[in-house]
Design a protein around this motif. Sequence first.
Motif, PDB file in Angstrom:
ATOM      1  N   ASP A 115     -38.406  13.025 -12.536  1.00 10.92           N
ATOM      2  CA  ASP A 115     -37.626  13.253 -13.569  1.00 10.92           C
ATOM      3  C   ASP A 115     -36.350  13.069 -13.519  1.00 10.92           C
ATOM      4  OD1 ASP A 115     -40.130  13.919 -15.390  1.00 10.92           O
ATOM      5  OD2 ASP A 115     -39.742  15.838 -15.318  1.00 10.92           O
ATOM      6  N   HIS A 145     -39.169   9.630 -20.929  1.00  9.83           N
ATOM      7  CA  HIS A 145     -40.233   9.785 -19.987  1.00  9.83           C
ATOM      8  C   HIS A 145     -40.041  10.925 -19.182  1.00  9.83           C
ATOM      9  CE1 HIS A 145     -41.937   6.560 -22.078  1.00  9.83           C
ATOM     10  NE2 HIS A 145     -40.869   5.842 -22.303  1.00  9.83           N
ATOM     11  N   VAL A 146     -39.275  11.942 -19.324  1.00 10.86           N
ATOM     12  CA  VAL A 146     -39.634  13.217 -18.388  1.00 10.86           C
ATOM     13  C   VAL A 146     -40.919  13.760 -18.842  1.00 10.86           C
ATOM     14  CG1 VAL A 146     -37.171  13.479 -18.118  1.00 10.86           C
ATOM     15  CG2 VAL A 146     -38.300  14.789 -19.855  1.00 10.86           C
ATOM     16  N   ILE A 172     -26.671   8.428 -21.805  1.00 13.84           N
ATOM     17  CA  ILE A 172     -26.010   9.690 -20.930  1.00 13.84           C
ATOM     18  C   ILE A 172     -24.700   9.083 -20.880  1.00 13.84           C
ATOM     19  CG2 ILE A 172     -26.156  11.475 -19.182  1.00 13.84           C
ATOM     20  CD1 ILE A 172     -29.123  10.406 -18.803  1.00 13.84           C
ATOM     21  N   PHE A 195     -30.765   0.763 -15.326  1.00 17.19           N
ATOM     22  CA  PHE A 195     -31.499   1.493 -16.342  1.00 17.19           C
ATOM     23  C   PHE A 195     -31.873   3.115 -16.521  1.00 17.19           C
ATOM     24  CE2 PHE A 195     -33.613  -2.694 -15.300  1.00 17.19           C
ATOM     25  CZ  PHE A 195     -33.860  -3.253 -16.425  1.00 17.19           C
ATOM     26  N   ALA A 196     -30.699   3.450 -16.083  1.00 19.31           N
ATOM     27  CA  ALA A 196     -30.770   5.069 -16.188  1.00 19.31           C
ATOM     28  C   ALA A 196     -30.871   5.611 -17.606  1.00 19.31           C
ATOM     29  CB  ALA A 196     -29.440   5.462 -15.310  1.00 19.31           C
ATOM     30  N   GLY A 197     -31.308   6.753 -17.585  1.00 21.36           N
ATOM     31  CA  GLY A 197     -31.317   7.433 -18.699  1.00 21.36           C
ATOM     32  C   GLY A 197     -32.433   7.227 -19.706  1.00 21.36           C
ATOM     33  N   GLU A 198     -33.604   7.475 -19.102  1.00 19.13           N
ATOM     34  CA  GLU A 198     -34.975   7.305 -19.763  1.00 19.13           C
ATOM     35  C   GLU A 198     -35.627   8.644 -20.005  1.00 19.13           C
ATOM     36  OE1 GLU A 198     -36.484   4.935 -21.184  1.00 19.13           O
ATOM     37  OE2 GLU A 198     -35.677   3.172 -20.466  1.00 19.13           O
ATOM     38  N   LEU A 199     -34.896   9.378 -20.792  1.00 13.09           N
ATOM     39  CA  LEU A 199     -35.097  10.918 -20.885  1.00 13.09           C
ATOM     40  C   LEU A 199     -36.300  11.121 -21.810  1.00 13.09           C
ATOM     41  CD1 LEU A 199     -31.854  12.749 -21.044  1.00 13.09           C
ATOM     42  CD2 LEU A 199     -33.209  11.977 -19.040  1.00 13.09           C
ATOM     43  N   ILE A 240     -22.542  10.074  -9.635  1.00 13.34           N
ATOM     44  CA  ILE A 240     -22.673   9.291 -10.665  1.00 13.34           C
ATOM     45  C   ILE A 240     -21.500   8.374 -10.453  1.00 13.34           C
ATOM     46  CG2 ILE A 240     -23.084   8.608 -12.957  1.00 13.34           C
ATOM     47  CD1 ILE A 240     -25.120  10.719 -13.143  1.00 13.34           C
ATOM     48  N   ASN A 241     -21.453   7.196 -10.326  1.00 14.37           N
ATOM     49  CA  ASN A 241     -20.325   6.191 -10.112  1.00 14.37           C
ATOM     50  C   ASN A 241     -19.391   6.724  -9.502  1.00 14.37           C
ATOM     51  OD1 ASN A 241     -21.304   4.540 -12.290  1.00 14.37           O
ATOM     52  ND2 ASN A 241     -20.493   5.749 -13.953  1.00 14.37           N
ATOM     53  N   PHE A 244     -32.168  19.316 -19.579  1.00 14.81           N
ATOM     54  CA  PHE A 244     -31.030  18.005 -19.308  1.00 14.81           C
ATOM     55  C   PHE A 244     -29.730  18.767 -19.330  1.00 14.81           C
ATOM     56  CE2 PHE A 244     -33.982  15.419 -22.695  1.00 14.81           C
ATOM     57  CZ  PHE A 244     -34.682  15.328 -21.821  1.00 14.81           C
ATOM     58  N   LEU A 303     -20.743   5.605 -19.463  1.00 12.36           N
ATOM     59  CA  LEU A 303     -22.043   5.783 -19.854  1.00 12.36           C
ATOM     60  C   LEU A 303     -22.898   5.545 -18.349  1.00 12.36           C
ATOM     61  CD1 LEU A 303     -23.830   5.049 -22.590  1.00 12.36           C
ATOM     62  CD2 LEU A 303     -24.843   3.717 -21.072  1.00 12.36           C
ATOM     63  N   VAL A 304     -24.008   6.361 -18.110  1.00 11.33           N
ATOM     64  CA  VAL A 304     -24.667   6.167 -16.847  1.00 11.33           C
ATOM     65  C   VAL A 304     -25.610   5.466 -16.938  1.00 11.33           C
ATOM     66  CG1 VAL A 304     -26.246   7.709 -15.332  1.00 11.33           C
ATOM     67  CG2 VAL A 304     -24.468   8.774 -16.581  1.00 11.33           C
ATOM     68  N   TYR A 305     -25.376   4.271 -15.949  1.00 17.70           N
ATOM     69  CA  TYR A 305     -26.557   2.909 -15.964  1.00 17.70           C
ATOM     70  C   TYR A 305     -27.222   3.123 -14.580  1.00 17.70           C
ATOM     71  CZ  TYR A 305     -23.538   0.715 -19.419  1.00 17.70           C
ATOM     72  OH  TYR A 305     -23.030   0.622 -20.837  1.00 17.70           O
ATOM     73  N   GLY A 306     -26.671   4.123 -13.489  1.00 16.04           N
ATOM     74  CA  GLY A 306     -27.779   4.202 -12.442  1.00 16.04           C
ATOM     75  C   GLY A 306     -27.418   3.150 -11.510  1.00 16.04           C
ATOM     76  N   ASP A 353     -24.314   6.424  -6.455  1.00 16.19           N
ATOM     77  CA  ASP A 353     -24.995   7.222  -7.239  1.00 16.19           C
ATOM     78  C   ASP A 353     -26.334   7.647  -6.547  1.00 16.19           C
ATOM     79  OD1 ASP A 353     -24.549   6.366 -10.315  1.00 16.19           O
ATOM     80  OD2 ASP A 353     -24.377   4.634  -9.282  1.00 16.19           O
ATOM     81  N   PHE A 355     -38.516   2.517 -12.561  1.00 15.83           N
ATOM     82  CA  PHE A 355     -37.935   3.064 -11.425  1.00 15.83           C
ATOM     83  C   PHE A 355     -38.735   2.994  -9.882  1.00 15.83           C
ATOM     84  CE2 PHE A 355     -36.151   5.449 -15.282  1.00 15.83           C
ATOM     85  CZ  PHE A 355     -35.220   4.922 -15.171  1.00 15.83           C
ATOM     86  N   ILE A 400     -34.889  11.076 -11.401  1.00 19.58           N
ATOM     87  CA  ILE A 400     -34.720   9.569 -11.369  1.00 19.58           C
ATOM     88  C   ILE A 400     -34.547   8.844 -12.790  1.00 19.58           C
ATOM     89  CG2 ILE A 400     -35.652   7.373 -10.693  1.00 19.58           C
ATOM     90  CD1 ILE A 400     -36.676   8.814  -7.927  1.00 19.58           C
ATOM     91  N   ALA A 401     -35.589   9.359 -13.821  1.00 23.58           N
ATOM     92  CA  ALA A 401     -35.389   9.065 -14.807  1.00 23.58           C
ATOM     93  C   ALA A 401     -34.125   9.293 -15.741  1.00 23.58           C
ATOM     94  CB  ALA A 401     -36.433   9.746 -15.812  1.00 23.58           C
ATOM     95  N   PHE A 402     -33.425  10.239 -15.071  1.00 26.01           N
ATOM     96  CA  PHE A 402     -32.090  10.741 -15.679  1.00 26.01           C
ATOM     97  C   PHE A 402     -30.982   9.618 -15.369  1.00 26.01           C
ATOM     98  CE2 PHE A 402     -28.478  13.117 -16.716  1.00 26.01           C
ATOM     99  CZ  PHE A 402     -28.805  14.033 -17.720  1.00 26.01           C
ATOM    100  N   SER A 403     -30.884   9.803 -14.019  1.00 25.37           N
ATOM    101  CA  SER A 403     -29.503   8.938 -13.347  1.00 25.37           C
ATOM    102  C   SER A 403     -30.078   7.745 -12.717  1.00 25.37           C
ATOM    103  CB  SER A 403     -28.680  10.023 -12.705  1.00 25.37           C
ATOM    104  OG  SER A 403     -29.250  10.436 -11.413  1.00 25.37           O
ATOM    105  N   SER A 404     -31.173   7.377 -12.321  1.00 29.24           N
ATOM    106  CA  SER A 404     -31.467   6.257 -11.542  1.00 29.24           C
ATOM    107  C   SER A 404     -30.716   6.165 -10.211  1.00 29.24           C
ATOM    108  CB  SER A 404     -31.611   5.212 -12.316  1.00 29.24           C
ATOM    109  OG  SER A 404     -32.069   3.894 -11.478  1.00 29.24           O
ATOM    110  N   ILE A 454     -24.958  13.623 -24.043  1.00 34.55           N
ATOM    111  CA  ILE A 454     -26.137  12.829 -24.303  1.00 34.55           C
ATOM    112  C   ILE A 454     -26.616  12.586 -25.712  1.00 34.55           C
ATOM    113  CG2 ILE A 454     -28.607  12.930 -23.767  1.00 34.55           C
ATOM    114  CD1 ILE A 454     -27.766  15.123 -21.422  1.00 34.55           C
TER     115      ILE A 454
END
Lengths: 323, 323
Positions: free
Chosen positions: B255, A170-171, A151, A164-168, B153-154, A256, A157-160, B137, B294, B257-261, A139
């Motif tokens: 939280d 904002h946890v 991530i 838009f995945a990976g908004e850490l 994921i994926n 994480f 890479l994790v896109y979800g 996902d 999200f 969801i913010a990680f992996s959407s 990460i």
Amino acid sequence: MVTEIEKNLVIGIDIGGTGTKIGVVDARGDILARDEGIATRAYSTFDAYIDDVYKAITRLITATDSEGLIRGIGVGAPDSNYYTGNIEHAFNLPWKGVLPLAQMLSKKSGIPVRVTNDANAAAIGEMTYGTAKGMKDFIVLTLGTGVGSGIVINGHLVYGCDGFAGELGHVTMVRGKEGRLCGCGRYGCLEAYCSATGVARTAMEMLEKINEPSLLRNIKEITSRDVYEAARNNDKLAREIFEFTGNMLGEAIADFIAFSSPEAIILFGGLTRAGEYLLSPIKRSVDKNILHTFKGKSKILISQLKDSDAAILGASALAWELN
Amino acid sequence: MVTEIEKNLVIGIDIGGTGTKIGVVDARGDILARDEGIATRAYSTFDAYIDDVYKAITRLITATDSEGLIRGIGVGAPDSNYYTGNIEHAFNLPWKGVLPLAQMLSKKSGIPVRVTNDANAAAIGEMTYGTAKGMKDFIVLTLGTGVGSGIVINGHLVYGCDGFAGELGHVTMVRGKEGRLCGCGRYGCLEAYCSATGVARTAMEMLEKINEPSLLRNIKEITSRDVYEAARNNDKLAREIFEFTGNMLGEAIADFIAFSSPEAIILFGGLTRAGEYLLSPIKRSVDKNILHTFKGKSKILISQLKDSDAAILGASALAWELN
């Protein structure tokens, strides 16, 4: 002898709220030519902006004699969607709505374009040229004006589900209204504490709360850089500020790790200049807060990419994925 | 006509602290034969246990006339490592240390064996036979005695660098010593609040703190099932308990969801029998706590796999991945 692979080049573009950086990059991560002259804010329309970006690309291709060798263009841009190639409702850019960045630029240039946000680009950059070379699970946390993340899991890479995945950043670290108001409108986000601006806010709060002499008391608008300078000059309060910041980052990182059990957490961006002042409390806090299963498994590292190159390199790395 | 693919079968084994469930499963997720007679706790050595598991497998293969058709054995077991096939220092099993489960069972049976923990198995089960069919996902949260998770994921389960990724029951929801002591020795974990035992603890705390009549006051050792029964009987306090639990689960899910959407969060396990008493506050809380990017994107679903089948199906699904 120059092999076919060595002749392949990519272009990296970093679109920031203030300036745009463009570079021609080879497979080793050397930037052969660059243009940092485009002021993002100066363009009232996205069309005019893309025109000038395209002109800069053409000049760079000519300067490096790389006509026909450019395999792709990678762009790091805020609020951009990897799947659609669009920038969607970016707060920090002068143009509103949905901007079909990849489509416009590839049509103009005849070169395939791939787009993601700057933190994701940073993660791909680390994997391609940097500290994460050879890693499959890591990460990247970008600690700049905000806190972003990229991530990587199983080498991808994790896109979800939405890109838009990976908004850490904002946890939620502090629940309820005692949490600091974040730029996103919610309360208690990691970003509100552990970004460069978060560190400045912590400084202000501590100066008010703690009755103690500090070099920071003489400064009008404190920045994270001031806190770093004061810490270097043995300022006790400044060190406590990094202690507080590192402690919270460690708490977040422990969570994480419970998610994806990465080989490493790589810290990137302006705040990492604080070095051990930040890294030591982070490591202590991760160690204190982590689930026993994961103890000692994930390395906490600082990015080794040169600051001036990192944004272009990260974006360019996206382009190597293009076929 | 029976095609070659339809003739392929797998075996699923769920190793629980109390009992062990074994089943022969076809590609549609039908359990053709099962054995739930092995009492895990009754075996003083792991060798003797594996002997009896092997005998049960042999009986089931004979009973279903599937000699030569078994493509693989999938095992869901606590603290088990997907990469090594070992159970490592499981708290809930009678045997200590590192147990080479996959190796021993495949040597005995001549059938390839794959191992993971029960929450990961549940996620693969959902993807193969259940609610997550066709999803790439998603996250399964198992709300039982503890809180576990399996993250996809994926299209691939996330195992992380060590095979133990996805311990979302142990993200910290209440920081500091005000947090409840968790079974893992740390404070404030999601599991300490939102598992079946966590719900019982919440009930006890609320009964003490809130001066209000409740059906729960007549019960000596309250279980989550009692809370559900009381909620169904319009008990105000019981509904507040699910409100509290769902609210915290929603905060945690926001939280995640913010990680992996993810496309969906799928809830699984005993606590989900509470249905809307739990699901409604979860959905409200996710909606309240989620980052705007999200909003409305991830579905919150309850697993549709039959409780009595789910453990065997989840484990068996692992075996379809074997070549």
